[in-house]
Write a protein that holds these residues in place. Sequence first.
Motif, PDB file in Angstrom:
ATOM      1  N   LYS A 197       0.806  -1.261  -0.025  1.00  0.00           N
ATOM      2  CA  LYS A 197      -0.062   0.145   0.244  1.00  0.00           C
ATOM      3  C   LYS A 197       0.720   1.289   0.040  1.00  0.00           C
ATOM      4  O   LYS A 197       1.760   1.296   0.696  1.00  0.00           O
ATOM      5  CB  LYS A 197      -0.884  -0.050   1.210  1.00  0.00           C
ATOM      6  CG  LYS A 197      -1.915  -1.146   1.348  1.00  0.00           C
ATOM      7  CD  LYS A 197      -2.843  -1.060   2.334  1.00  0.00           C
ATOM      8  CE  LYS A 197      -3.901  -2.302   2.317  1.00  0.00           C
ATOM      9  NZ  LYS A 197      -4.534  -2.146   3.586  1.00  0.00           N
ATOM     10  N   GLU A 198       0.386   2.204  -0.679  1.00  0.00           N
ATOM     11  CA  GLU A 198       1.198   3.520  -0.758  1.00  0.00           C
ATOM     12  C   GLU A 198       1.718   3.995   0.274  1.00  0.00           C
ATOM     13  O   GLU A 198       2.636   4.567   0.761  1.00  0.00           O
ATOM     14  CB  GLU A 198       0.468   4.535  -1.761  1.00  0.00           C
ATOM     15  CG  GLU A 198       1.214   5.684  -2.159  1.00  0.00           C
ATOM     16  CD  GLU A 198       2.375   5.307  -3.172  1.00  0.00           C
ATOM     17  OE1 GLU A 198       3.568   5.916  -3.162  1.00  0.00           O
ATOM     18  OE2 GLU A 198       2.125   4.462  -4.054  1.00  0.00           O
ATOM     19  N   ARG A 199       0.611   4.222   1.280  1.00  0.00           N
ATOM     20  CA  ARG A 199       0.779   4.712   2.717  1.00  0.00           C
ATOM     21  C   ARG A 199       1.919   3.942   3.525  1.00  0.00           C
ATOM     22  O   ARG A 199       2.226   4.635   4.514  1.00  0.00           O
ATOM     23  CB  ARG A 199      -0.440   4.982   3.470  1.00  0.00           C
ATOM     24  CG  ARG A 199      -1.128   3.733   3.824  1.00  0.00           C
ATOM     25  CD  ARG A 199      -2.438   4.081   4.619  1.00  0.00           C
ATOM     26  NE  ARG A 199      -3.088   2.947   5.244  1.00  0.00           N
ATOM     27  CZ  ARG A 199      -4.106   2.071   4.461  1.00  0.00           C
ATOM     28  NH1 ARG A 199      -4.233   2.178   3.336  1.00  0.00           N
ATOM     29  NH2 ARG A 199      -4.529   1.072   5.216  1.00  0.00           N
ATOM     30  N   HIS A 200       2.056   2.752   3.059  1.00  0.00           N
ATOM     31  CA  HIS A 200       2.868   1.704   3.955  1.00  0.00           C
ATOM     32  C   HIS A 200       4.494   1.752   3.290  1.00  0.00           C
ATOM     33  O   HIS A 200       5.172   1.159   3.921  1.00  0.00           O
ATOM     34  CB  HIS A 200       2.545   0.494   3.962  1.00  0.00           C
ATOM     35  CG  HIS A 200       1.289   0.348   4.983  1.00  0.00           C
ATOM     36  ND1 HIS A 200       0.217  -0.716   4.765  1.00  0.00           N
ATOM     37  CD2 HIS A 200       0.727   1.187   6.037  1.00  0.00           C
ATOM     38  CE1 HIS A 200      -0.586  -0.502   5.692  1.00  0.00           C
ATOM     39  NE2 HIS A 200      -0.303   0.552   6.367  1.00  0.00           N
ATOM     40  N   LYS A 201       4.859   2.424   2.236  1.00  0.00           N
ATOM     41  CA  LYS A 201       5.813   2.084   1.561  1.00  0.00           C
ATOM     42  C   LYS A 201       7.124   2.889   2.113  1.00  0.00           C
ATOM     43  O   LYS A 201       8.135   2.519   2.118  1.00  0.00           O
ATOM     44  CB  LYS A 201       5.801   2.583  -0.015  1.00  0.00           C
ATOM     45  CG  LYS A 201       4.872   1.870  -0.852  1.00  0.00           C
ATOM     46  CD  LYS A 201       5.048   2.544  -2.343  1.00  0.00           C
ATOM     47  CE  LYS A 201       4.240   1.501  -3.184  1.00  0.00           C
ATOM     48  NZ  LYS A 201       4.260   2.131  -4.660  1.00  0.00           N
ATOM     49  N   LYS A 202       6.896   3.746   3.229  1.00  0.00           N
ATOM     50  CA  LYS A 202       7.696   4.289   3.773  1.00  0.00           C
ATOM     51  C   LYS A 202       8.416   3.185   5.000  1.00  0.00           C
ATOM     52  O   LYS A 202       9.442   3.469   5.426  1.00  0.00           O
ATOM     53  CB  LYS A 202       7.264   5.494   4.689  1.00  0.00           C
ATOM     54  CG  LYS A 202       6.275   5.121   5.882  1.00  0.00           C
ATOM     55  CD  LYS A 202       5.507   6.126   6.514  1.00  0.00           C
ATOM     56  CE  LYS A 202       4.438   5.823   7.760  1.00  0.00           C
ATOM     57  NZ  LYS A 202       4.027   7.176   8.455  1.00  0.00           N
ATOM     58  N   ARG A 203       8.042   2.062   5.113  1.00  0.00           N
ATOM     59  CA  ARG A 203       8.419   0.936   5.980  1.00  0.00           C
ATOM     60  C   ARG A 203       9.137  -0.001   5.318  1.00  0.00           C
ATOM     61  O   ARG A 203       9.886  -0.699   5.722  1.00  0.00           O
ATOM     62  CB  ARG A 203       7.092   0.153   6.625  1.00  0.00           C
ATOM     63  CG  ARG A 203       6.377   1.185   7.363  1.00  0.00           C
ATOM     64  CD  ARG A 203       4.999   0.398   7.920  1.00  0.00           C
ATOM     65  NE  ARG A 203       4.339   1.069   8.666  1.00  0.00           N
ATOM     66  CZ  ARG A 203       3.099   0.988   9.262  1.00  0.00           C
ATOM     67  NH1 ARG A 203       2.394  -0.479   8.807  1.00  0.00           N
ATOM     68  NH2 ARG A 203       2.010   1.609   9.745  1.00  0.00           N
ATOM     69  N   ARG A 204       9.239   0.161   3.846  1.00  0.00           N
ATOM     70  CA  ARG A 204      10.306  -0.729   3.270  1.00  0.00           C
ATOM     71  C   ARG A 204      11.751  -0.549   3.531  1.00  0.00           C
ATOM     72  O   ARG A 204      12.177   0.569   3.916  1.00  0.00           O
ATOM     73  CB  ARG A 204      10.290  -0.278   1.684  1.00  0.00           C
ATOM     74  CG  ARG A 204       8.849  -0.701   0.995  1.00  0.00           C
ATOM     75  CD  ARG A 204       8.857  -0.316  -0.537  1.00  0.00           C
ATOM     76  NE  ARG A 204       7.829  -1.194  -1.161  1.00  0.00           N
ATOM     77  CZ  ARG A 204       7.211  -0.958  -2.264  1.00  0.00           C
ATOM     78  NH1 ARG A 204       7.985   0.046  -3.256  1.00  0.00           N
ATOM     79  NH2 ARG A 204       6.439  -1.495  -2.865  1.00  0.00           N
TER      80      ARG A 204
END
Length: 242
Positions: free
Chosen positions: A153-160
């Motif tokens: 999900k776009e909003r979760h990509k910061k967790r990659r």
Amino acid sequence: MPHKSFDPTTFRDKPVSFVRRSGRMTPSQVRAWDEHRAKYVLDIPHGAAATSVADGVTGDPEQIFGRRAPLVVEIGSGQGHAILHAAETRRDTDFLAIEVFRAGLARTMIRAELAALDNLRLAEVNAPELLEKYLPEGSVDEIWVFFPDPWKKERHKKRRLVSADFARIAHRALRPGGVLRLATDWEDYAEQMRDVLDAAPGFERDFAGEWSDRFDGRVLTAFEQKGAEKGREIRDLAYRRA
């Protein structure tokens, strides 16, 4: 005073690349954990979070393994398929598996005991902290990141996991000439990895063309096979510390 909620996906001011699930271990895994963790699992004091590395805590690979040898670190070793195969076939190399899911570590221990592996250790911590704070600078020959959580999900990509900050940390941990190997079956994450590492100071591509050839040291797992069967391309990348 209102209660401040705790976000389990963050450590201090940085997001982490995992959510620590409390999966139940089988009786054999519990027994393996109790009997063999002292042999395999590094005793790393934790900081503010359950998987953090306390400030000032360091480890020397030569003391950990009792010898001087090349060191390979795998981030997110899962049930240990790749690193166990490598440790069995490359006894002259030391291997460190980083995994936050205890059931996977316990299963890895079971197979390590059956294979009588002395060149494998495990760490139940947040991988970037171990690379940045625990291991000496320039002490790692290879870092493996195989099929990390793509956080779709776009909003979760910061967790990659793979980011500019991770590239900085990996560069610190690798010796000059050391290699960062990556693989994913998620196309936009593969492109992000490549963009990040192409731009990362101190790294150069260790492949020609658009993607690296499949790393022959990575065994084919059921997870990878499932992705391929769904029609997802498996993308490999390799970057060398210049």
